[in-house]
Design a protein around this motif. Sequence first.
Motif, PDB file in Angstrom:
ATOM      1  N   PRO A   1       0.824  -1.214   0.000  1.00 10.23           N
ATOM      2  CA  PRO A   1       0.000   0.000   0.000  1.00 10.23           C
ATOM      3  C   PRO A   1       0.859   1.266   0.000  1.00 10.23           C
ATOM      4  CG  PRO A   1      -0.782  -1.532   1.656  1.00 10.23           C
ATOM      5  CD  PRO A   1       0.513  -2.070   1.149  1.00 10.23           C
ATOM      6  N   GLN A   2       1.925   1.257   0.814  1.00 13.15           N
ATOM      7  CA  GLN A   2       2.809   2.415   0.860  1.00 13.15           C
ATOM      8  C   GLN A   2       3.554   2.570  -0.470  1.00 13.15           C
ATOM      9  OE1 GLN A   2       2.590   0.296   3.426  1.00 13.15           O
ATOM     10  NE2 GLN A   2       2.042   1.569   5.170  1.00 13.15           N
ATOM     11  N   ILE A   3       3.954   1.456  -1.047  1.00 15.97           N
ATOM     12  CA  ILE A   3       4.692   1.529  -2.304  1.00 15.97           C
ATOM     13  C   ILE A   3       3.802   2.113  -3.396  1.00 15.97           C
ATOM     14  CG2 ILE A   3       5.848   0.171  -4.100  1.00 15.97           C
ATOM     15  CD1 ILE A   3       6.810  -1.706  -1.891  1.00 15.97           C
ATOM     16  N   LEU A   4       2.548   1.713  -3.416  1.00 11.74           N
ATOM     17  CA  LEU A   4       1.620   2.256  -4.417  1.00 11.74           C
ATOM     18  C   LEU A   4       1.444   3.761  -4.224  1.00 11.74           C
ATOM     19  CD1 LEU A   4      -0.530   1.789  -6.681  1.00 11.74           C
ATOM     20  CD2 LEU A   4      -2.203   1.743  -4.844  1.00 11.74           C
ATOM     21  N   TYR A   5       1.253   4.145  -2.987  1.00  6.62           N
ATOM     22  CA  TYR A   5       1.068   5.567  -2.696  1.00  6.62           C
ATOM     23  C   TYR A   5       2.282   6.367  -3.164  1.00  6.62           C
ATOM     24  CZ  TYR A   5       1.329   9.788   0.131  1.00  6.62           C
ATOM     25  OH  TYR A   5       1.494  11.077   0.546  1.00  6.62           O
ATOM     26  N   ILE A   6       3.464   5.875  -2.797  1.00  2.00           N
ATOM     27  CA  ILE A   6       4.696   6.561  -3.178  1.00  2.00           C
ATOM     28  C   ILE A   6       4.854   6.569  -4.695  1.00  2.00           C
ATOM     29  CG2 ILE A   6       7.210   6.207  -3.193  1.00  2.00           C
ATOM     30  CD1 ILE A   6       6.299   7.651  -0.744  1.00  2.00           C
ATOM     31  N   MET A   7       4.482   5.469  -5.335  1.00  2.00           N
ATOM     32  CA  MET A   7       4.658   5.398  -6.775  1.00  2.00           C
ATOM     33  C   MET A   7       3.798   6.441  -7.472  1.00  2.00           C
ATOM     34  SD  MET A   7       5.321   1.622  -8.154  1.00  2.00           S
ATOM     35  CE  MET A   7       4.078   1.478  -9.352  1.00  2.00           C
ATOM     36  N   ILE A   8       2.553   6.521  -7.067  1.00  2.00           N
ATOM     37  CA  ILE A   8       1.650   7.467  -7.729  1.00  2.00           C
ATOM     38  C   ILE A   8       2.094   8.900  -7.473  1.00  2.00           C
ATOM     39  CG2 ILE A   8      -0.695   8.400  -7.659  1.00  2.00           C
ATOM     40  CD1 ILE A   8      -1.637   5.502  -7.328  1.00  2.00           C
ATOM     41  N   THR A   9       2.404   9.218  -6.219  1.00  2.00           N
ATOM     42  CA  THR A   9       2.797  10.604  -5.943  1.00  2.00           C
ATOM     43  C   THR A   9       4.120  10.936  -6.616  1.00  2.00           C
ATOM     44  OG1 THR A   9       3.724   9.853  -3.853  1.00  2.00           O
ATOM     45  CG2 THR A   9       1.567  10.877  -3.767  1.00  2.00           C
ATOM     46  N   SER A  10       5.051   9.979  -6.685  1.00  2.00           N
ATOM     47  CA  SER A  10       6.325  10.366  -7.309  1.00  2.00           C
ATOM     48  C   SER A  10       6.225  10.410  -8.826  1.00  2.00           C
ATOM     49  CB  SER A  10       7.512   9.501  -6.863  1.00  2.00           C
ATOM     50  OG  SER A  10       7.132   8.263  -6.456  1.00  2.00           O
ATOM     51  N   PHE A  11       5.341   9.600  -9.406  1.00  2.00           N
ATOM     52  CA  PHE A  11       5.123   9.734 -10.849  1.00  2.00           C
ATOM     53  C   PHE A  11       4.603  11.136 -11.156  1.00  2.00           C
ATOM     54  CE2 PHE A  11       5.401   5.201 -11.985  1.00  2.00           C
ATOM     55  CZ  PHE A  11       5.979   5.339 -13.234  1.00  2.00           C
ATOM     56  N   ILE A  12       3.620  11.558 -10.383  1.00  2.00           N
ATOM     57  CA  ILE A  12       3.047  12.887 -10.608  1.00  2.00           C
ATOM     58  C   ILE A  12       4.124  13.957 -10.392  1.00  2.00           C
ATOM     59  CG2 ILE A  12       1.355  14.550  -9.754  1.00  2.00           C
ATOM     60  CD1 ILE A  12      -0.442  12.118  -9.085  1.00  2.00           C
ATOM     61  N   GLY A  13       4.859  13.804  -9.278  1.00  2.00           N
ATOM     62  CA  GLY A  13       5.908  14.775  -8.961  1.00  2.00           C
ATOM     63  C   GLY A  13       6.961  14.849 -10.054  1.00  2.00           C
ATOM     64  N   SER A  14       7.360  13.694 -10.580  1.00  2.00           N
ATOM     65  CA  SER A  14       8.416  13.680 -11.592  1.00  2.00           C
ATOM     66  C   SER A  14       7.941  14.273 -12.903  1.00  2.00           C
ATOM     67  CB  SER A  14       8.900  12.251 -11.831  1.00  2.00           C
ATOM     68  OG  SER A  14       9.476  11.751 -10.671  1.00  2.00           O
ATOM     69  N   PHE A  15       6.675  14.050 -13.233  1.00  2.00           N
ATOM     70  CA  PHE A  15       6.149  14.662 -14.455  1.00  2.00           C
ATOM     71  C   PHE A  15       6.183  16.183 -14.344  1.00  2.00           C
ATOM     72  CE2 PHE A  15       3.995  10.652 -15.837  1.00  2.00           C
ATOM     73  CZ  PHE A  15       4.490  10.654 -17.123  1.00  2.00           C
ATOM     74  N   LYS A  16       6.071  16.676 -13.111  1.00  2.00           N
ATOM     75  CA  LYS A  16       6.044  18.120 -12.913  1.00  2.00           C
ATOM     76  C   LYS A  16       7.427  18.690 -12.571  1.00  2.00           C
ATOM     77  CE  LYS A  16       2.887  18.517  -9.778  1.00  2.00           C
ATOM     78  NZ  LYS A  16       1.765  18.934  -8.935  1.00  2.00           N
ATOM     79  N   GLU A  17       8.471  17.943 -12.809  1.00  2.00           N
ATOM     80  CA  GLU A  17       9.817  18.372 -12.430  1.00  2.00           C
ATOM     81  C   GLU A  17      10.177  19.695 -13.115  1.00  2.00           C
ATOM     82  OE1 GLU A  17      11.944  18.108  -9.765  1.00  2.00           O
ATOM     83  OE2 GLU A  17      11.335  16.017 -10.022  1.00  2.00           O
ATOM     84  N   TYR A  18      10.620  20.638 -12.323  1.00  2.00           N
ATOM     85  CA  TYR A  18      10.975  21.954 -12.862  1.00  2.00           C
ATOM     86  C   TYR A  18      11.989  22.632 -11.949  1.00  2.00           C
ATOM     87  CZ  TYR A  18      10.383  27.057 -13.107  1.00  2.00           C
ATOM     88  OH  TYR A  18      10.598  28.394 -13.141  1.00  2.00           O
ATOM     89  N   SER A  19      11.638  22.673 -10.651  1.00  2.00           N
ATOM     90  CA  SER A  19      12.496  23.401  -9.726  1.00  2.00           C
ATOM     91  C   SER A  19      13.889  22.774  -9.652  1.00  2.00           C
ATOM     92  CB  SER A  19      11.856  23.441  -8.342  1.00  2.00           C
ATOM     93  OG  SER A  19      11.643  22.126  -7.879  1.00  2.00           O
ATOM     94  N   SER A  20      13.988  21.463  -9.903  1.00  2.00           N
ATOM     95  CA  SER A  20      15.311  20.836  -9.843  1.00  2.00           C
ATOM     96  C   SER A  20      16.215  21.352 -10.958  1.00  2.00           C
ATOM     97  CB  SER A  20      15.170  19.321  -9.925  1.00  2.00           C
ATOM     98  OG  SER A  20      14.471  18.965 -11.085  1.00  2.00           O
ATOM     99  N   VAL A  21      15.621  21.569 -12.144  1.00  2.00           N
ATOM    100  CA  VAL A  21      16.419  22.086 -13.259  1.00  2.00           C
ATOM    101  C   VAL A  21      16.873  23.509 -12.937  1.00  2.00           C
ATOM    102  CG1 VAL A  21      16.470  22.525 -15.738  1.00  2.00           C
ATOM    103  CG2 VAL A  21      15.065  20.676 -14.837  1.00  2.00           C
TER     104      VAL A  21
END
Lengths: 438, 307
Positions: free
Chosen positions: B222-242
């Motif tokens: 359950p935790q892995i799924l939660y992390i996977m979904i939130t990090s997929f969304i987060g990574s698609f929105k990657e900007y501040s790191s660049v």
Amino acid sequence: MEIRLVNLTKVFPGNPKKNIPDTRAVDNLDIVIPDGKLIGLLGPSGCGKSTTLYMIAGLLEPTSGEIWFGDEDVTRLSPEKRGIGLVFQNYALYPHMTVYKNIAFPLTNLLVEDPVVDEKGNKILAFYRKHVKALPTEIPTHLKGEKVKNPFKNGREEILKFDCSHIAGDPILDDKGEQLYVTRKRHLTKIEMDKLIRETAKLVQIEQYLTRKPNQLSGGQQQRVAIARALVKRPRVLLLDEPLSNLDARLRLQTREEIKRLQRDTGITTIFVTHDQEEAMSISDEIVVMKLGVEQQRDHPQEVYNDPKNMFVAQFLGTPPINMFNGHVKKGVLTIGDDVIREDLPKDLDEQDVYVGIRPEGFLVPADKKDYVFNINVDMIETMGRDISLVGSHKESIKPSFKAILDADTKVNVGPLAVGVKPNKCFVFLKDTEERVI
Amino acid sequence: MEKKNNWKAWLYLAPVIILMAVFTFYPLINTIGISFLADYDYTTGTSSGFTFDNFAFVLGLKGVESGGTVSYLTDVIQYAIPNTFIIVIVTVPLSIIIALLIAVGLNSIRWVKSVLQTIFFMPYVTNAIAVGMVFAVIFESTGLWNYVFGTMGTDWINNGASSANAMFALCVYIVWHALPYKILIFLSGLQNIDKQYYQAAQLDAAGKFKTLMNVTVPLLSPQILYIMITSFIGSFKEYSSVVGLIGKPGTSGDVGYRNMYTIVYYIYDSIAVNQTHYASAAALMLFIVILIFTLIQFKVSKTRVHY
């Protein structure tokens, strides 16, 4: 296989800074558990029975003492090497695996030893390793020029290259002087596993649930799965931690018979832990009563009940519990209040106050002998069908009321009543040590 | 009874609902609307009508005519989309696996556990831009990375470094910065797993790796799924790191060079030059992609996540 616990002690260290003292959970426990028997470790919570079980399992390390399985000292052996099956109190079934996979899991790790055979199907004799290591200087002529690998490491093909008679050295002999064969460790095949799983599932009657997940099963079924998981690898010892505590009353009766049957059928030495004396007495071949990490008494259940060694054991066994009174001993005569209860106490016992325990079934109504009459007051009569229970009071009773179980045909009324006391149901304990006198 | 008191519930919810309506729901719906408007000007609020061309422009399918020449937007299709997908595909699995291993490691030790937990959690409370600046120093051609790994003189993020080099540095930074939150979630999940499962596995002679794969991971699903979904969304929105690491959309000083573009970087850039309609179109497309990915994950999780 016989299990011996020798001076087994477990101390959980406290914290001197916070003034928490060390806890001696198990104190110098010496028990011999005979081969193929079902033994119940019985005691109130905190008496160290579960700790003992976990030490036998190897999940807890003893502070001192030894654990022997047969003639093997397993005290320092890790749990997986002990060959035990443990059924946890809450079963600890893997929720993500089906029943089948749960039972299969122990088998997937199991290694079996197979004799290595040559192409004619003959087993290959084993020789001491040092000679094999020395092989390069003794390579048989037909192998000259070939790359020689250690046949013990590389299995059948390499061994087959060697004609065993060429290997100089002493054969390995077992205890009986027979020559041993070369063996190879391997995992079980799917087919072998399937056979074992289905056999075990049949034994505990869960064949029809193999495809279900544990949360689709009732408590009783889950427990059978847990037992199947423990039994499937054919353990040397089966350990059950409070096996019936999570079941409802009816299922409990049924399951305890089943555990007894399983144990008889498989003949595996079984130890189970419980705080429920009825449970322990009904299925055990022998029970061990424990208190604060110390063994109080070990015997057949009925013997422990009929012949308790001390007040703790007498009070712990029996429902309703034994009735305790303040009594007095003088020249071999036992009295409670003004009533003489027994006259057969040892004459050399000093005059002193004692505790008297009378089992609920130890009262006679009406009193059969005029001499030993115990005058009590009946407060209430509870009818329970098969028998009736008197709730009585007496000024010397340690608790405000006590219970007597009588035959349902007995005619009694509320009010003062003279009852007889069966001598074999009446125990006398010393006030200071609580040891039993008679 | 229930109806009578309903207005009270609405009253309590009102501050949040009003704020969310103004700053979340309205912009959300407005974005969808704007993405279909041609030549929308947010200063005046005017546009020249309904169109699908914004999407085509962003994807480089349709050009803009000015002064007789037609110019196509290539940055998104050439850099932003591939870069974003690389970031997603590389950093999400990598950070999850590393975080899981660290969490399992942390959970199995007792000594200095809380100290290590604090250390591992530090990056989370550190500003992304600040961390990015530190990483920028590390990845300079004379920086720590080159010093430690003996690759002196290699350009990672500046002086026209190759996209691959810059992407490598960026992924290292993103993974490192993403770890603490994941470790925290996994650690709390691990602490909820009954110890008896491990004792049972130990009694059954299951090895460490087997226990991890057969007991820990499924029970943590359950935790892995939660992390996977939130990090997929987060990574698609990657900007501040660049922005934090490189400070500009490309590795060279050339203003037009955008080899480290991401989709969200493009969206922000477009807003800055009053091209809200393109930004909206890009945002809407990103939203749809994220939605599809999330739905797929939910679908997969039905067979993989237990409970």
